[in-house]
Design a protein around this motif. Structure first.
Motif, short mmCIF file in Angstrom:
data_model
loop_
_atom_site.label_atom_id
_atom_site.label_comp_id
_atom_site.label_asym_id
_atom_site.label_seq_id
_atom_site.Cartn_x
_atom_site.Cartn_y
_atom_site.Cartn_z
N HIS A 53 14.10 23.28 71.41
CA HIS A 53 14.86 21.92 71.31
C HIS A 53 16.00 22.99 70.43
CE1 HIS A 53 15.37 18.57 69.64
NE2 HIS A 53 15.26 18.09 68.19
N PHE A 54 15.56 23.71 69.29
CA PHE A 54 17.46 24.08 68.64
C PHE A 54 17.90 24.65 69.67
CE2 PHE A 54 14.29 23.89 64.51
CZ PHE A 54 14.59 22.42 64.34
N LYS A 55 17.65 25.76 70.40
CA LYS A 55 18.56 25.51 71.45
C LYS A 55 19.02 25.22 72.81
CE LYS A 55 16.05 30.54 72.44
NZ LYS A 55 15.00 31.55 73.30
N PHE A 56 18.36 24.25 73.10
CA PHE A 56 19.03 23.23 73.24
C PHE A 56 19.89 22.50 72.25
CE2 PHE A 56 19.42 18.43 74.46
CZ PHE A 56 20.31 18.81 75.59
N GLN A 57 19.84 21.82 71.12
CA GLN A 57 21.27 22.00 70.49
C GLN A 57 21.88 22.40 70.21
OE1 GLN A 57 18.55 20.46 66.56
NE2 GLN A 57 17.96 18.13 67.34
N LEU A 58 21.31 24.00 69.71
CA LEU A 58 22.46 24.56 69.67
C LEU A 58 23.46 24.62 70.89
CD1 LEU A 58 24.00 26.86 67.77
CD2 LEU A 58 22.12 29.04 69.40
N GLU A 59 23.29 24.56 72.20
CA GLU A 59 24.03 25.13 73.32
C GLU A 59 25.13 23.63 73.76
OE1 GLU A 59 25.62 27.16 76.08
OE2 GLU A 59 24.32 27.59 74.87
N ASP A 60 24.07 22.64 72.78
CA ASP A 60 24.80 21.12 73.11
C ASP A 60 25.84 21.31 71.89
OD1 ASP A 60 24.95 19.05 74.41
OD2 ASP A 60 24.45 17.76 72.33
N SER A 61 25.70 21.45 71.02
CA SER A 61 26.71 22.27 70.13
C SER A 61 27.94 22.77 70.32
CB SER A 61 25.92 22.73 68.94
OG SER A 61 25.02 21.69 68.09
N ARG A 62 27.47 23.55 70.84
CA ARG A 62 28.27 25.23 71.36
C ARG A 62 29.21 24.07 72.11
NH1 ARG A 62 24.38 30.73 71.93
NH2 ARG A 62 24.65 31.27 69.69
N LYS A 63 28.64 23.38 73.28
CA LYS A 63 29.36 22.94 74.19
C LYS A 63 30.60 22.20 73.70
CE LYS A 63 26.19 23.43 77.79
NZ LYS A 63 25.83 22.96 78.82
N LYS A 64 29.76 21.16 72.21
CA LYS A 64 30.48 20.36 71.83
C LYS A 64 31.91 20.70 71.24
CE LYS A 64 27.13 16.68 71.30
NZ LYS A 64 25.89 15.86 70.65
N ASN A 65 31.47 22.06 70.39
CA ASN A 65 32.84 22.82 69.76
C ASN A 65 33.79 23.04 71.13
OD1 ASN A 65 31.04 21.66 67.09
ND2 ASN A 65 29.68 24.09 66.91
N GLU A 66 32.84 23.68 71.79
CA GLU A 66 33.78 23.86 72.72
C GLU A 66 34.55 23.05 73.12
OE1 GLU A 66 32.48 25.99 75.93
OE2 GLU A 66 31.41 27.51 75.15
N MET A 67 34.39 21.84 72.92
CA MET A 67 35.25 20.45 73.82
C MET A 67 36.00 20.12 72.21
SD MET A 67 32.44 17.87 76.04
CE MET A 67 33.11 16.64 75.14
N LYS A 68 35.71 19.90 71.25
CA LYS A 68 36.60 19.31 69.88
C LYS A 68 37.59 20.45 70.06
CE LYS A 68 34.26 15.93 68.93
NZ LYS A 68 34.73 14.85 68.91
N GLU A 69 37.35 22.44 70.15
CA GLU A 69 37.87 22.95 70.11
C GLU A 69 39.33 23.29 71.46
OE1 GLU A 69 36.57 27.12 70.06
OE2 GLU A 69 35.22 26.70 68.11
N HIS A 70 38.59 22.24 72.60
CA HIS A 70 39.96 22.12 73.41
C HIS A 70 40.50 20.93 72.68
CE1 HIS A 70 41.47 21.81 77.26
NE2 HIS A 70 40.80 20.77 77.06
N GLU A 71 40.07 19.95 72.35
CA GLU A 71 40.71 18.61 72.31
C GLU A 71 41.49 18.70 70.90
OE1 GLU A 71 38.18 16.11 70.84
OE2 GLU A 71 37.28 15.62 72.53
N LEU A 72 41.24 19.90 69.44
CA LEU A 72 42.07 20.43 69.27
C LEU A 72 42.97 21.03 69.18
CD1 LEU A 72 42.62 20.61 65.82
CD2 LEU A 72 41.15 21.96 65.47
N SER A 73 43.44 21.75 70.10
CA SER A 73 44.25 23.07 70.53
C SER A 73 45.13 22.16 71.17
CB SER A 73 43.75 24.00 71.14
OG SER A 73 42.95 23.97 73.05
N THR A 74 44.59 21.29 72.51
CA THR A 74 45.90 20.08 72.98
C THR A 74 46.56 19.44 71.91
OG1 THR A 74 43.87 19.59 74.48
CG2 THR A 74 45.68 17.73 74.32
N MET A 75 45.72 18.51 70.51
CA MET A 75 46.27 17.99 69.75
C MET A 75 47.01 18.64 68.92
SD MET A 75 43.48 15.79 67.81
CE MET A 75 41.66 14.88 68.86
N GLU A 76 47.03 20.00 68.70
CA GLU A 76 48.40 20.82 67.94
C GLU A 76 49.05 21.61 68.76
OE1 GLU A 76 45.47 24.92 67.02
OE2 GLU A 76 44.49 23.35 65.45
N ARG A 77 49.22 21.52 69.98
CA ARG A 77 49.84 21.34 70.96
C ARG A 77 50.94 20.21 70.91
NH1 ARG A 77 46.31 23.50 74.57
NH2 ARG A 77 46.69 21.93 75.49
N VAL A 78 50.30 19.26 71.07
CA VAL A 78 51.16 17.84 70.97
C VAL A 78 51.91 18.00 69.80
CG1 VAL A 78 51.20 15.25 70.79
CG2 VAL A 78 49.50 16.73 72.21
#
Length: 175
Positions: A53-78
């Motif tokens: 369960h924790f691995k799933f949550q960790l992987e899910d959190s990593r995916k969300k973090n990657e999406m947030k990082e992508h959004e953040l880098s997009t926002m930084e470019r904007v």
């Protein structure tokens, strides 16, 4: 039929009782170990489930973090693009402001020059009007004097003509 009973000597019976007790203790210990092993296995399965369960949550959190990082880098470019545009617009605004201020100064100078020229023209016109007025006044005085002289001369001429006509009539009469 029952097998014949063996008669076990007392010494052996003591050993046998002790062995039986030991076996019971061992059986109890084995049972406890089995229970402990079973409990440990249950805990291990629960822990494995939690780990999964924790691995799933960790992987899910990593995916969300990657999406947030992508959004953040997009926002930084904007934001970076917006800052660049703002800087460019600010430069254009400052340039336009300088041009505008320069044009205003030029217009003010032109207005001042035009106003000064108009004031000078008014002063010159007023001075010329005074000069012309004084010339008119002088001319009127001269005209009045000339008119008086002319009237006087006309009177003299009329008087002279009348005298001449009288004299001529007297001469004609005397002839």
């Amino acid at each position: 039929m029952l097998p014949p009973e063996k008669i076990i000597p007392a010494e052996e019976r003591d050993i046998s009782d002790e062995s039986s007790r030991t076996n019971k203790l061992l059986d109890n210990t084995i049972a406890q170990i089995g229970e402990l092993a079973s409990a440990a296995q249950k805990r291990a399965r629960k822990a494995e489930k939690k780990v999964a369960h924790f691995k799933f949550q960790l992987e899910d959190s990593r995916k969300k973090n990657e999406m947030k990082e992508h959004e953040l880098s997009t926002m930084e470019r904007v934001v970076s693009d917006a800052k660049a545009k703002a800087t460019r617009l600010e430069g254009q605004f400052n340039g336009a402001k300088k041009v505008h201020e320069s044009e205003i100064r030029a217009f003010k100078n032109k207005i001042k020059i035009a106003t000064d020229a108009e004031l000078n023209a008014i002063k010159n016109a007023e001075a010329e009007a005074l000069y012309l007025k004084s010339q008119l006044s002088e001319s009127q005085k001269v005209s009045q004097i000339k008119t008086q002289e002319l009237d006087t001369m006309k009177k003299f001429a009329n008087d002279a003509e009348a005298n001449f006509t009288r004299s001529k009539h007297q001469f004609d009469d005397a002839k």
